[in-house]
Design a protein around this motif. Sequence first.
Motif, PDB file in Angstrom:
ATOM      1  N   SER A 403       0.828  -1.210   0.000  1.00 34.78           N
ATOM      2  CA  SER A 403       0.000   0.000   0.000  1.00 34.78           C
ATOM      3  C   SER A 403       0.861   1.258   0.000  1.00 34.78           C
ATOM      4  N   LEU A 404       1.989   1.220   0.728  1.00 38.28           N
ATOM      5  CA  LEU A 404       2.907   2.366   0.748  1.00 38.28           C
ATOM      6  C   LEU A 404       3.543   2.582  -0.626  1.00 38.28           C
ATOM      7  N   LEU A 405       3.854   1.483  -1.322  1.00 34.93           N
ATOM      8  CA  LEU A 405       4.440   1.591  -2.657  1.00 34.93           C
ATOM      9  C   LEU A 405       3.460   2.282  -3.614  1.00 34.93           C
ATOM     10  N   LYS A 406       2.203   1.855  -3.579  1.00 33.51           N
ATOM     11  CA  LYS A 406       1.194   2.467  -4.448  1.00 33.51           C
ATOM     12  C   LYS A 406       0.926   3.917  -4.037  1.00 33.51           C
ATOM     13  N   LEU A 407       0.978   4.176  -2.732  1.00 36.16           N
ATOM     14  CA  LEU A 407       0.787   5.539  -2.232  1.00 36.16           C
ATOM     15  C   LEU A 407       1.888   6.463  -2.750  1.00 36.16           C
ATOM     16  N   PHE A 408       3.123   5.955  -2.752  1.00 32.34           N
ATOM     17  CA  PHE A 408       4.254   6.749  -3.245  1.00 32.34           C
ATOM     18  C   PHE A 408       4.015   7.177  -4.696  1.00 32.34           C
ATOM     19  N   ILE A 409       3.550   6.238  -5.523  1.00 31.04           N
ATOM     20  CA  ILE A 409       3.298   6.532  -6.942  1.00 31.04           C
ATOM     21  C   ILE A 409       2.189   7.577  -7.074  1.00 31.04           C
ATOM     22  N   ARG A 410       1.112   7.398  -6.329  1.00 25.32           N
ATOM     23  CA  ARG A 410      -0.032   8.317  -6.419  1.00 25.32           C
ATOM     24  C   ARG A 410       0.291   9.715  -5.907  1.00 25.32           C
ATOM     25  N   GLU A 411       1.163   9.788  -4.910  1.00 30.36           N
ATOM     26  CA  GLU A 411       1.426  11.072  -4.265  1.00 30.36           C
ATOM     27  C   GLU A 411       2.479  11.919  -4.971  1.00 30.36           C
ATOM     28  N   LEU A 412       3.082  11.393  -6.031  1.00 25.96           N
ATOM     29  CA  LEU A 412       4.015  12.225  -6.792  1.00 25.96           C
ATOM     30  C   LEU A 412       3.279  13.486  -7.247  1.00 25.96           C
ATOM     31  N   PRO A 413       3.898  14.664  -7.133  1.00 26.83           N
ATOM     32  CA  PRO A 413       3.211  15.913  -7.515  1.00 26.83           C
ATOM     33  C   PRO A 413       2.764  15.919  -8.972  1.00 26.83           C
ATOM     34  N   GLN A 414       3.500  15.200  -9.818  1.00 31.33           N
ATOM     35  CA  GLN A 414       3.082  15.003 -11.199  1.00 31.33           C
ATOM     36  C   GLN A 414       3.159  13.510 -11.501  1.00 31.33           C
ATOM     37  N   PRO A 415       2.330  13.013 -12.411  1.00 33.44           N
ATOM     38  CA  PRO A 415       2.248  11.558 -12.639  1.00 33.44           C
ATOM     39  C   PRO A 415       3.595  10.963 -13.033  1.00 33.44           C
TER      40      PRO A 415
END
Length: 667
Positions: A403-415
């Motif tokens: 879940s943290l790995l997916k959160l890291f991807i989603r939380e990037l300021p740009q995709p």
Amino acid sequence: MSWRSGSRGVVLTAYHPSGGAGDYLKMLTKDFFLICTCSRRSGQYTMNHDHSKKIPDGASFDRSGSQDSLDELSMDDYWKELENIHETRANNHEERVALVVKEPDEGELEEEWLKEAGLSNLFGESSGDSLESMVFLSTLTRTQKAAVEKRVETVTQTMRKKNKQHQIPDVRDIFRLQNDSKGKVCDGSEPSTVRTSENKNETHDGTKGNFSLGTDEQKSLLEDMPSSDTDINLEISFAEQAANLKDSSVGKMYKGGGGDTLLPNFRLPKDKTGTTKIGDLAPQDMKKVYSLALIELTALYDILGTEFKQQKAVKIKTKDSGLFGVPLSLLLEQDQKKVPGTKIPLIFQKLIAQIEETTLETEGLLRIPGVATRVKGLCQELEAKFYEGTFNWENVKQHDAASLLKLFIRELPQPLLTVEYLKAFQDVQNLPTRKQQLQALNLLVILLPEANRDTLKVLLEFLQRVIDHRDKNKMTLKNVAMVMAPNLFTFHGFGSKAIEQSEFAMAAGTANVMRFMIQYQKLLWTIPKFIVNQVRKQNTESQKKEKKDKAMKKLLKKMAYDREKHEKQEKTPNDTDVPQGVIRVQAPHLSKVSMAIQLTEELKAGDIVARFLSQKSGNVQALKKEEVFLYEIGGNIGERCLDDDAYMKDLYQLNPNAEWVIKPKQS
């Protein structure tokens, strides 16, 4: 999902209203719609999609077969993942700064495109000095030229409307000038008849090479080559292939359907001069590759009738330190102070390692979310302790790490796929055939910034390792694609309005694009041979121009005779020392002396490396075969790391003036 656009710009936001939960309508009919509800509402990310044209029932996926393995159960994984994302955001009570995607003015998009393609001196104040671009234009294919002409024409018309006070060249004059420089005038009104090279089989020294095929030769080669539905032809421009297929009444491309096992087994036919991967070329050549890939992708989309528009995000204030929500480039700067040379964020590497440390056989890995409150606490603790080295990883459960790995991807300021190209990645689903979808993805991967591309590569390799344990973890290619697609393609979540069928079609399509990226990742990191050949041609033409300029300077300085005599004296020993059909290979890390190698039909690059490693010196003993490679340096290429299977005689004929050096690959 709701796509909204205004006349001046599009705002990308994420918000969480206080108060009751809204129903999240999901309609999955017999085709793939299903009723379910979400307990949270989320923000929205809008990317200037035009849904003014409704997609008729049953027509959403007829062209690309993008629905063909997305049944009701597999789509259910997609919606469950979205619900998990919404709940995570709601639990975190996040307030996110609006990200604005600028709606370009008339001609602005095309002007920016020309700058990105390295053709900015075709317009504006420097338009009168466009000889530098003539070399570049001389290497373009018919369809690539048409793409450039289309954008130059738009910029020209816009400038005339705005009464710009500098020279505005006629688009036809640009390509006429290019051919005039070769002593051959073409009619600019008919660019499709222009040949890309008059001397298709000559290198800069008059030797024969096959890196400058003209349009007619490309078309002829396309017709003559035995075709296979699953062979990816890297020797001919993708757009030229599409144009030829479009014009041909008998052209056929693979359009199969079915589940994971029925995906086409696309393959790259063996190339005698070796396969070129991203990372094999010198930076100066990669800049040329980028420009050519942008033009080629645009030409491909033009031929296939799909709009290609790069988005531009207005810069906003972001976090300048930490782990989550930090720009990728800034995060890497931060990490490189800890681990010099690292190309992948340390937290990203550690989270993947943590997931793999337990086992990849855990059922529902990536699909089953971690406990939301625990994940939130771990996120806060990581922010405070990760760089200090005091974070206790023993407390992190596997599903929480995922879940943290997916959160890291989603939380990037740009995709991760970038604001500029996210829509182009999404639009891959609209291309007519799977082979063309794969070709477009190949070019898009080349266009990504290095940090994004490297991080994506590590992610896809990890996802494949998860899929390799599907018998135990029950995570097939379809399942993993469904779970990961919302994290990469629905940046900051969907809107809360009722979802239309066309938007469900996009959801299924992006899941299919995700599936393609995982399945064919090894092909996606290959630089097409036709682009490498265009780079060789550019280098050859530039060298010719440099030689002419140098000769003129020598004459003006009245030093031509002495310098030419000196150069001849330097060249003579090499010419007499190395017989025809023999190359001299240097290996400074392995030996103090070079080795003369007799070229044969069967000699490969890997054989030469093995010959050096068979020596018994101390330096050789310390190196392994996988650590050193043979490089092609100079001549018509800057620098290229060779595939072990490259046939040296064929490569020598392609680039007879190259030097050959064995050395470790730069990380």
